[in-house]
Scaffold this motif. Structure first.
Motif, PDB file in Angstrom:
ATOM      1  N   ARG A   3     -14.359  38.255  -8.465  1.00  0.00           N
ATOM      2  CA  ARG A   3     -14.183  38.952  -9.753  1.00  0.00           C
ATOM      3  C   ARG A   3     -13.972  38.012 -10.918  1.00  0.00           C
ATOM      4  NH1 ARG A   3     -13.235  44.234  -9.773  1.00  0.00           N
ATOM      5  NH2 ARG A   3     -12.890  45.240  -7.778  1.00  0.00           N
ATOM      6  N   CYS A   4     -13.525  36.784 -10.634  1.00  0.00           N
ATOM      7  CA  CYS A   4     -13.247  35.867 -11.751  1.00  0.00           C
ATOM      8  C   CYS A   4     -13.719  34.473 -11.375  1.00  0.00           C
ATOM      9  CB  CYS A   4     -11.752  35.865 -12.074  1.00  0.00           C
ATOM     10  SG  CYS A   4     -10.729  35.135 -10.782  1.00  0.00           S
ATOM     11  N   THR A   5     -13.676  33.577 -12.333  1.00  0.00           N
ATOM     12  CA  THR A   5     -14.043  32.184 -12.074  1.00  0.00           C
ATOM     13  C   THR A   5     -12.760  31.362 -12.069  1.00  0.00           C
ATOM     14  OG1 THR A   5     -16.165  32.520 -13.170  1.00  0.00           O
ATOM     15  CG2 THR A   5     -15.388  30.248 -12.988  1.00  0.00           C
TER      16      THR A   5
ATOM     17  N   SER B 127     -10.702  19.147 -14.608  1.00  0.00           N
ATOM     18  CA  SER B 127     -11.367  17.833 -14.592  1.00  0.00           C
ATOM     19  C   SER B 127     -12.709  17.878 -13.862  1.00  0.00           C
ATOM     20  CB  SER B 127     -10.460  16.783 -13.948  1.00  0.00           C
ATOM     21  OG  SER B 127     -10.227  17.114 -12.594  1.00  0.00           O
ATOM     22  N   HIS B 128     -13.026  18.995 -13.202  1.00  0.00           N
ATOM     23  CA  HIS B 128     -14.331  19.107 -12.537  1.00  0.00           C
ATOM     24  C   HIS B 128     -15.439  19.505 -13.509  1.00  0.00           C
ATOM     25  CE1 HIS B 128     -12.231  19.926  -8.401  1.00  0.00           C
ATOM     26  NE2 HIS B 128     -11.932  18.752  -8.927  1.00  0.00           N
ATOM     27  N   VAL B 129     -15.060  19.854 -14.718  1.00  0.00           N
ATOM     28  CA  VAL B 129     -16.057  20.316 -15.699  1.00  0.00           C
ATOM     29  C   VAL B 129     -15.941  19.432 -16.948  1.00  0.00           C
ATOM     30  CG1 VAL B 129     -16.811  22.291 -17.090  1.00  0.00           C
ATOM     31  CG2 VAL B 129     -15.944  22.674 -14.773  1.00  0.00           C
TER      32      VAL B 129
ATOM     33  N   GLY C  77     -16.473  27.696  -8.410  1.00  0.00           N
ATOM     34  CA  GLY C  77     -15.929  28.030  -9.732  1.00  0.00           C
ATOM     35  C   GLY C  77     -16.353  26.988 -10.766  1.00  0.00           C
ATOM     36  N   ALA C  78     -16.274  25.709 -10.390  1.00  0.00           N
ATOM     37  CA  ALA C  78     -16.631  24.641 -11.336  1.00  0.00           C
ATOM     38  C   ALA C  78     -18.111  24.728 -11.707  1.00  0.00           C
ATOM     39  CB  ALA C  78     -16.305  23.275 -10.732  1.00  0.00           C
ATOM     40  N   GLU C  79     -18.932  25.070 -10.741  1.00  0.00           N
ATOM     41  CA  GLU C  79     -20.363  25.179 -11.017  1.00  0.00           C
ATOM     42  C   GLU C  79     -20.634  26.305 -12.038  1.00  0.00           C
ATOM     43  OE1 GLU C  79     -23.536  25.737  -7.755  1.00  0.00           O
ATOM     44  OE2 GLU C  79     -22.286  24.009  -7.232  1.00  0.00           O
ATOM     45  N   ARG C  80     -19.982  27.432 -11.798  1.00  0.00           N
ATOM     46  CA  ARG C  80     -20.165  28.561 -12.733  1.00  0.00           C
ATOM     47  C   ARG C  80     -19.619  28.208 -14.111  1.00  0.00           C
ATOM     48  NH1 ARG C  80     -18.588  32.529  -8.737  1.00  0.00           N
ATOM     49  NH2 ARG C  80     -16.608  32.962  -9.782  1.00  0.00           N
TER      50      ARG C  80
END
Ligand code: TYM
Length: 339
Positions: free
Chosen positions: A77-79, A84-86, A314-317
């Motif tokens: 439902r959420c990201t 630091s991954h983005v 999550g980081a990819e999104r």
């Protein structure tokens, strides 16, 4: 119309507290992720603004992500990701440092308080990192990179969100419309949970003395002990008066919030004949509130591969969401595109 975008974060500088939960995290799980396009972040770069131990920051970042999942954040439902991954956060932060002024940064209450603490060497290092001053530019970048409409936070972050709004407007006026102007949202009660031993200061996860702080993963008996030993005020009448009776008002806020805000703290006051009875009910309400979180955390803490997978996806999104807007800001401010 596109869905409302929500962004918020938590800093891995200590174990998450009841203040974090009632001020922010609980709404993320119970409301925000169900009604909006919600993005939540363990803001690890912000943990480097004060003296830190690298291994501890790593451990606390992983733990914060696990606690957020245990609190009910649902990766479907959420990201959920680690800041630091983005890279977009630090890319944008610099542009916002070039938008903000030195005076604006120095006016931030948290900067004044924390820099004084660091300088005094009170649990700090005796010197102040430059990043503590520029921190609000990074926080603004966290928010603005995602086209955020709403930022669910406790009261202590309201000033930073106000600054973020100013920076977004200024950037848009100078360079063309790139950013959505976000607004802070706060819980109806317990937007500022106070330390149980010092009810005139905020319950903060990085404070050295833990007797006045309820951590989300405290054992039930520890929670009971801390609340039963909470500092209350002179007199014995239970009234809701934040100025004259901050300790009692804090317990009433916590009780109201822990029992789902069905009764306002002012109303609850009339139900108690003694401080002892108020403490007892508050302690039991908090133990019950935290029980499911503790149980889910116990189950999740051995699932490190699952948690890592959630953070990776999550980081990819998050990267895909942030990239186009940060690129647009680079072009708007006058930087030559690479190709
Ligand atoms: P942090 O990690 O100090 O706190 C996380 C959230 O918990 C709220 N909170 C409280 N609410 C009520 N009573 C308290 N005693 C209490 N203590 C903490 C905070 O208001 C916050 O909502 N700068 C932020 C992290 C951040 C962020 C962001 C937040 C970085 N970038 C972008 C929102 C959007 C911080 O230090 O929160």
């Amino acid at each position: 119309m596109s869905r409302t975008r929500i962004f918020s974060g938590v800093k891995p500088t200590g174990h998450l507290t009841l203040g974090n939960y009632l001020g922010a995290v609980r709404r993320w799980a119970e409301q925000d992720q169900h009604r909006a396009d919600a993005v939540f972040c363990v803001v690890d770069l912000h943990a480097l603004t004060v003296a830190h131990d690298p291994a501890r920051v790593r451990r606390l970042s992983r733990q914060a992500a696990t606690v957020l999942l245990a609190a009910g954040l649902d990766p479907e439902r959420c990201t959920l990701f680690v800041q630091s991954h983005v890279d977009e956060h630090t890319r944008l932060s610099y542009l916002l440092e070039c938008t903000a002024t030195d005076g604006e940064m120095r006016r931030m209450i948290q900067y004044k308080e924390k820099s004084a603490r660091e300088r005094a060497g009170d649990g700090g290092s005796g010197s102040v990192r430059l990043s503590l001053l520029t921190y609000p530019a990074l926080m603004a970048a966290d928010i603005l990179a995602y086209g955020t409409d709403e930022v669910p936070v406790g009261d202590d972050q309201a000033q930073h969100v106000e600054l973020t709004r100013d920076l977004a407007r200024r950037f848009n006026e100078r360079y063309g419309h790139v950013f959505t102007v976000p607004r802070a949202t706060r819980p109806p009660v317990a937007a500022r949970v106070m330390d149980l031993q010092d009810p005139t200061s905020k319950m903060g996860k990085s404070h050295a003395r833990s007797a006045g702080i309820v951590y989300l993963l405290d054992e039930p008996d520890t929670v009971r002990r801390k609340i039963m030993r909470a500092v209350t005020d002179g007199g014995s009448e239970v009234r809701y008066d934040r100025e004259a009776q901050p300790g009692v008002a804090n317990l009433l806020d916590i009780l109201s919030a822990a029992t789902g805000c069905t009764q306002r703290p002012e109303e609850l006051a009339g139900e108690f004949g003694s401080y002892g009875a108020l403490k007892k009910d508050t302690a039991e309400a908090v133990v019950e509130l935290l029980r499911p979180l503790r149980e889910r955390h116990a189950a999740l803490s051995s699932e490190t591969a699952y948690v890592e997978g959630v953070l990776r996806a999550g980081a990819e999104r998050a990267r895909a969401m942030a990239r186009p807007r940060v690129d647009a800001a680079y072009r708007a401010i006058g930087l030559l595109p690479p190709e």
